[in-house]
Design an enzyme around this catalytic site. Sequence first.
Site, PDB file in Angstrom:
ATOM      1  CG  ASP A  86      -0.494  15.051   0.203  1.00  0.00           C
ATOM      2  OD1 ASP A  86      -1.511  14.368   0.423  1.00  0.00           O
ATOM      3  OD2 ASP A  86       0.666  14.581   0.270  1.00  0.00           O
ATOM      4  CG  ASP A  87      -6.283  13.666  -0.904  1.00  0.00           C
ATOM      5  OD1 ASP A  87      -6.860  14.008  -1.947  1.00  0.00           O
ATOM      6  OD2 ASP A  87      -6.644  12.693  -0.201  1.00  0.00           O
ATOM      7  CE  LYS A 161       1.891  11.181  -0.315  1.00  0.00           C
ATOM      8  NZ  LYS A 161       1.751  12.105   0.856  1.00  0.00           N
ATOM      9  CG  ASP A 163      -2.018   7.936  -0.352  1.00  0.00           C
ATOM     10  OD1 ASP A 163      -1.591   6.919   0.229  1.00  0.00           O
ATOM     11  OD2 ASP A 163      -2.264   8.996   0.260  1.00  0.00           O
ATOM     12  CD  GLU A 196       3.066  -0.408  -0.066  1.00  0.00           C
ATOM     13  OE1 GLU A 196       2.710  -1.578   0.093  1.00  0.00           O
ATOM     14  OE2 GLU A 196       3.912   0.141   0.674  1.00  0.00           O
ATOM     15  CD1 TRP A 197       0.509   4.936   3.443  1.00  0.00           C
ATOM     16  CD2 TRP A 197      -0.983   3.270   3.370  1.00  0.00           C
ATOM     17  NE1 TRP A 197      -0.609   5.423   2.826  1.00  0.00           N
ATOM     18  CE2 TRP A 197      -1.547   4.420   2.759  1.00  0.00           C
ATOM     19  CE3 TRP A 197      -1.751   2.104   3.459  1.00  0.00           C
ATOM     20  CZ2 TRP A 197      -2.830   4.433   2.229  1.00  0.00           C
ATOM     21  CZ3 TRP A 197      -3.030   2.115   2.919  1.00  0.00           C
ATOM     22  CH2 TRP A 197      -3.540   3.254   2.313  1.00  0.00           C
ATOM     23  N   GLY A 198       4.008   0.619   3.243  1.00  0.00           N
ATOM     24  CA  GLY A 198       4.738  -0.590   3.598  1.00  0.00           C
ATOM     25  C   GLY A 198       3.887  -1.829   3.761  1.00  0.00           C
ATOM     26  CB  VAL A 199       0.234  -2.450   3.625  1.00  0.00           C
ATOM     27  CG1 VAL A 199      -0.051  -1.417   4.685  1.00  0.00           C
ATOM     28  CG2 VAL A 199      -0.143  -1.927   2.242  1.00  0.00           C
ATOM     29  NE  ARG A 214       4.949   6.766   4.464  1.00  0.00           N
ATOM     30  CZ  ARG A 214       3.737   7.257   4.688  1.00  0.00           C
ATOM     31  NH1 ARG A 214       3.194   8.115   3.828  1.00  0.00           N
ATOM     32  NH2 ARG A 214       3.066   6.905   5.760  1.00  0.00           N
ATOM     33  CG  ASP A 218      -0.057   8.592   7.210  1.00  0.00           C
ATOM     34  OD1 ASP A 218       0.566   8.042   6.285  1.00  0.00           O
ATOM     35  OD2 ASP A 218      -1.195   9.072   7.083  1.00  0.00           O
TER      36      ASP A 218
END
Length: 551
Positions: A86-87, A161, A163, A196-199, A214, A218
């Site tokens: 990850d990051d 992945k 982000d 993108e967290w579902g935005v 996503r 989180d």
Amino acid sequence: MRAHHVRSLVVVLLVVAVGTLALAPYPRNAPPASALDNGLALTPPMGWNPWNRFGCSINAQLIRETADALVASGMRDAGYQYVVIDDCWQVARDGNGNLYADPERFPGGIQPLAAYVHERGLKLGIYTDAGRLTCERRLGSLGYEQQDAAAFAAWGVDYVKVDWCHSQGLDAPRQYAIWRDAIARTGRPMVLSVCEWGVTAPWEWAPGVGHLWRTTGDIQPRWSSVTRIIDRNARHAAVAGPGRWNDPDMLQVGNAGMTYEEQRTHFSLWAMMAAPLIAGNDVRAMSPETMSILLNTEVIAVDQDPLGIQGTPVWDSGSRQQVWLKPLADGSRAVALFNRGSESAEIRVTWEMIGLLPGAAVVRDLWAHADAGVIEGGYAATVPAHGVVMLRIRSAAHPPPPPASGAVVFLSDLPWLMADNGFGPIERDTSNGEAQAGDGRQITLNGTGYGKGLGVHAPSEVRLDAGGACSMFAADVGIDDEAGTYGAVSFEVWGDGVLLFDSGPLTGDSPTLPVVVGIAGVRELRLVVTDGGDWTDYDHADWADARVMCP
């Protein structure tokens, strides 16, 4: 007859913990979901990612030790194959714009790690960001998508992945499509994880762009976080399938913050939702309880079922208990008796709820690893607070074979893979009626009565196995006369994820609409009824004389 102000998927009103409404089976006017045609992620990806446990504190030694632990623990053999960095691995770009790893944390770069992971029968994943910077303010990939994708491919990366931090002013569908195309041009098969967290409602555009996306923010190692994410992810079940998965975020199993019972429920519901199973704990030092959850191969088999249906609630108590259903490729059903409440409760599933024909069924408890027996009509269990009883249920009788050559088969005479309904159960050979099973009337459209068919109430969905042997589906459709001149619905016919027919809005005043649709080669036939634009009052819809023809 009273008006029905209902948005439940099945049987009774579904009220989720945070008060959100259950989803209609398909978003109106949305394009059919389609998987990337590259053969990747045909079942939900499984693996490990350090973020939930280690955050930014990662290095090459952790990755190597984790790869070894995945092998030694049996997790690799259970299906966990992607080791995702990850990051915080990247630090700068060289004079040619090439992104490179932190030389102190990752001496030698990423390529030797990929080789190490591959030697152990695993695959390597890596992280970047579609924006200018990553979430931890490392360099992102904006403007360098093709260069970074080519580097990842050269290093031996198998999973990317991407982000969405520091992405102000960017268009998510466009940016992730750039990544899709950049990966394709490398010629190396790499799974694309859209994060993108579902935005930006990725369930509407990410199928065909990424392999998973996503749907929420989180996850935290708290029961309230898990239930919130379950409710949000459940809204988008219709778009999931082989090669395209809703991602409710990584697992918190094995991390502090939840009880053993809550962690087991968390894992079970992720499996029921056909979610990616990406472990986020320290797999080098797992307790026996953690291993018993992450290595439950019977629950993993539900998640990895090749039919690829995302499970949904089919019953809700109106308070804190639910029954979830996930149809499986062998004709059996995965069922979760889910107790969201703070006290133990008895929860019962009936065979009618899960689309089984009346009679006996074989029940297996997937956490007890034991058969519960051959049982008539239904099964009940006492479920602990915040707990789950997870079952695999199959009819004790042999299911009808696929329609034979020359046969005309009514769909009301076949078992269903899945049946969701807006008010009461879907009725066989009668109208929808009211809330109770069997309270329908003769199916009647504009004064014409029918002896066969399906009586439904929007939003509704029926999934059937057409066997790939039939050439035609036919029915007469409309709002049943029991609704008078009220109501507005649309009828859709889907074959293997492709929209084959859309009636457009029909009202109680509309004439009966004949439907004839070619389904040659179709295995999964889905009949969907959506609201026609006036909410769901009086949306009593009929698939009259619904049948398949197999020449």
